[in-house]
Each structure stands twice: as C-alpha cells, then as structure tokens.
Design a protein around this motif. Structure first.
Motif, short mmCIF file in Angstrom:
data_model
loop_
_atom_site.label_atom_id
_atom_site.label_comp_id
_atom_site.label_asym_id
_atom_site.label_seq_id
_atom_site.Cartn_x
_atom_site.Cartn_y
_atom_site.Cartn_z
N VAL A 145 0.83 -1.21 0.00
CA VAL A 145 0.00 0.00 0.00
C VAL A 145 0.87 1.26 0.00
CG1 VAL A 145 -1.71 1.31 1.31
CG2 VAL A 145 -1.93 -1.18 1.12
N GLY A 146 1.85 1.29 0.88
CA GLY A 146 2.69 2.48 0.97
C GLY A 146 3.53 2.70 -0.27
N GLY A 147 4.14 1.63 -0.79
CA GLY A 147 4.94 1.77 -2.00
C GLY A 147 4.11 2.23 -3.18
N GLY A 199 9.48 3.25 -4.61
CA GLY A 199 8.14 2.71 -4.38
C GLY A 199 7.97 1.33 -5.00
N THR A 200 8.50 1.15 -6.20
CA THR A 200 8.43 -0.17 -6.84
C THR A 200 9.21 -1.19 -6.04
OG1 THR A 200 8.21 0.89 -9.01
CG2 THR A 200 8.89 -1.42 -8.97
N ALA A 201 10.36 -0.79 -5.50
CA ALA A 201 11.13 -1.72 -4.67
C ALA A 201 10.37 -2.11 -3.41
CB ALA A 201 12.48 -1.09 -4.31
N MET A 202 9.64 -1.17 -2.81
CA MET A 202 8.83 -1.49 -1.63
C MET A 202 7.78 -2.55 -1.96
SD MET A 202 7.97 2.18 0.05
CE MET A 202 9.23 3.37 0.46
N VAL A 203 7.10 -2.36 -3.10
CA VAL A 203 6.07 -3.31 -3.50
C VAL A 203 6.67 -4.68 -3.75
CG1 VAL A 203 4.36 -3.85 -5.29
CG2 VAL A 203 4.59 -1.50 -4.44
N THR A 204 7.80 -4.72 -4.44
CA THR A 204 8.46 -6.00 -4.75
C THR A 204 8.90 -6.70 -3.48
OG1 THR A 204 9.21 -5.13 -6.87
CG2 THR A 204 10.36 -7.05 -6.01
N ASP A 205 9.46 -5.95 -2.54
CA ASP A 205 9.92 -6.55 -1.28
C ASP A 205 8.77 -7.18 -0.50
OD1 ASP A 205 12.49 -5.72 -1.76
OD2 ASP A 205 12.38 -3.97 -0.47
N ALA A 206 7.57 -6.63 -0.64
CA ALA A 206 6.45 -7.04 0.19
C ALA A 206 5.70 -8.25 -0.35
CB ALA A 206 5.47 -5.87 0.35
N LEU A 207 6.09 -8.75 -1.52
CA LEU A 207 5.33 -9.81 -2.16
C LEU A 207 6.20 -11.03 -2.45
CD1 LEU A 207 3.41 -7.63 -4.74
CD2 LEU A 207 2.40 -8.77 -2.76
N VAL A 252 0.45 -7.95 -9.26
CA VAL A 252 0.32 -6.73 -8.45
C VAL A 252 1.00 -5.56 -9.15
CG1 VAL A 252 0.94 -5.64 -6.27
CG2 VAL A 252 0.06 -7.97 -6.28
N GLN A 253 2.18 -5.81 -9.74
CA GLN A 253 2.85 -4.72 -10.45
C GLN A 253 2.03 -4.26 -11.64
OE1 GLN A 253 5.77 -3.15 -9.35
NE2 GLN A 253 5.02 -1.69 -10.86
N GLY A 254 1.31 -5.20 -12.27
CA GLY A 254 0.41 -4.80 -13.35
C GLY A 254 -0.67 -3.85 -12.88
N LEU A 255 -1.23 -4.13 -11.69
CA LEU A 255 -2.24 -3.23 -11.12
C LEU A 255 -1.64 -1.87 -10.77
CD1 LEU A 255 -4.19 -5.71 -8.81
CD2 LEU A 255 -4.97 -4.72 -10.98
N VAL A 256 -0.41 -1.88 -10.26
CA VAL A 256 0.26 -0.62 -9.96
C VAL A 256 0.45 0.20 -11.24
CG1 VAL A 256 2.39 0.44 -9.10
CG2 VAL A 256 1.41 -1.53 -7.91
N ASP A 257 0.81 -0.47 -12.33
CA ASP A 257 0.99 0.23 -13.61
C ASP A 257 -0.32 0.85 -14.08
OD1 ASP A 257 3.63 -0.43 -13.60
OD2 ASP A 257 3.45 -2.12 -14.98
N VAL A 258 -1.43 0.14 -13.88
CA VAL A 258 -2.74 0.72 -14.22
C VAL A 258 -2.99 1.96 -13.38
CG1 VAL A 258 -5.24 0.34 -14.17
CG2 VAL A 258 -3.72 -1.45 -15.01
N GLY A 259 -2.68 1.88 -12.08
CA GLY A 259 -2.84 3.04 -11.21
C GLY A 259 -1.99 4.21 -11.65
N ILE A 260 -0.78 3.94 -12.12
CA ILE A 260 0.10 5.00 -12.62
C ILE A 260 -0.54 5.70 -13.81
CG2 ILE A 260 2.30 5.44 -13.78
CD1 ILE A 260 3.54 3.27 -12.01
N ALA A 261 -1.11 4.91 -14.73
CA ALA A 261 -1.77 5.50 -15.90
C ALA A 261 -2.96 6.35 -15.48
CB ALA A 261 -2.20 4.40 -16.86
#
Length: 209
Positions: free
Chosen positions: A29-31, A137-145, A153-162
């Motif tokens: 969430v934070g990342g 932020g991407t490193a935080m997400v990767t570390d947490a999964l 999850v990274q795909g969803l983050v990319d959608v959020g970025i768009a």
C-alpha cells in the motif's frame, strides 16, 4: 500403490513466504501510494509548463528544451537511484522524493516567467523527484510480495500510474484556470510531502529500510 500428489514446492533457501497481511501489506500500500503521488504531481506540473511558457512569449523550441531536460531527469538517473535504494534503503529514497518535488514546485511557482533556465531547473528537479518515487516505491512493492504475486500486483500498480497521470492531466488545466500556474506548482509540491510519512510507515522495521 498410487503416488500421492506432490504438495506445494518448498521455498528456496533464503526465500521467505511473505504473508499478505501485516507489515508486508503496508509495503504494498505504501509503495504504491508513493509511486502514484509522484506520478500525479509530476504529470500535473509537466503538462502545464509548456502552456505557461507559451503564454509568456516563449516559442516551442524553448518549451521543447525544458521538457527534454525534464524527461532526461526522469529516466537517466535510474541506475544511480537503484544504487541509492540498495545502499541507503527504500524508505529514505522514497522520503527524499517529497522534498525534491516540493523544491521543484516552489522553484516553478516563483521563477520569473521569462527565465528558461530556472524553469528548466524546476522541471529537472520534478523529473528527479519522480524517479526517486518510482524506483523506491516499486522496490517497496516488490519486497512485500512473494515472487508468484509480483507480476499481477505490479500490473495493477501500472494501471494506477496510468490513471494518476490521466487525473493529473485533467486536473492541472482546471487548477491553472482557477488559480494560475504558480498555484498548481505549489499545490503539487505540498501534496508531494505526503510521501514522507508514507515511506516511513510502509517499510517494516525488520525489512529493508
């Protein structure tokens, strides 16, 4: 006797199966929030900068130069940013994103409209701050999964970025129409400061700081 079906593979040596709750959920969430705030602020200010410049008599060549320097600052520092993320820690690089974006907003808001150099410096800082937020932020997400969950999850983050970029583009024009370019730049810089507590909160004390 028929062979029993094999169970799930055991984690590799040194690999931890991370739960989807507790401190690791905070990392996701934070990342993600750090990345999205950085994207929203960056797109908002970047979109309106050429409009601001052309409204004060600059030609497309000057605006193009400023945007070119900005794009370079977004991507060229990535190897160094990755090194800083590993050496200093995710939270500290993510936290630095906020003050760098604030400096970009303040400089963009206060720079004389005729000064291409100051506007270019502001946009370079804007790109650098975005880079800090994206990489950390991407490193935080990767570390947490665990590895099997990172791609979706990274795909969803990319959608959020768009979506954050689209929202920033739409909102920036309205803000400039109501309050002017300096108000947009200052508001973006102040919003960027929210990544500082997010970064501290997101990384578990036992995780990679």
């Amino acid at each position: 006797r028929p062979a029993m079906p094999a169970g799930p593979p055991a984690p590799a040596a040194g690999e931890e199966r991370r739960p989807a709750t507790g401190p690791y959920r905070r990392g996701v969430v934070g990342g993600t929030a750090v990345v999205l705030v950085g994207q929203l602020v960056m797109i908002s200010v970047m979109t309106m900068t050429p409009v601001h410049m052309q409204a004060h008599g600059h030609d497309t060549g000057a605006a193009g130069l400023v945007i070119a320097l900005h794009v370079g600052a977004m991507f060229l520092p990535s190897p160094l940013t990755g090194l800083l993320v590993d050496r200093l820690g995710r939270r500290w690089v993510a936290a630095a994103c906020g003050p760098v974006l604030l400096a970009a907003g303040v400089l963009a808001a206060t720079a004389p409209p005729h000064s291409v150099a100051l506007l270019a410096t502001a946009l370079v800082l804007l790109g650098l701050g975005w880079n800090f937020g994206l990489v950390s932020g991407t490193a935080m997400v990767t570390d947490a999964l665990p590895p099997e969950r990172r791609a979706p999850v990274q795909g969803l983050v990319d959608v959020g970025i768009a979506l954050a970029g689209a929202a920033g583009s739409l909102a920036s024009g309205l803000v400039v129409m109501l309050g002017g370019y300096p108000a947009l730049a200052l508001a973006g810089g102040l919003l960027a400061l929210t990544v500082v507590p997010l970064a501290v909160w997101a990384v578990p004390q036992s995780g990679k700081s």
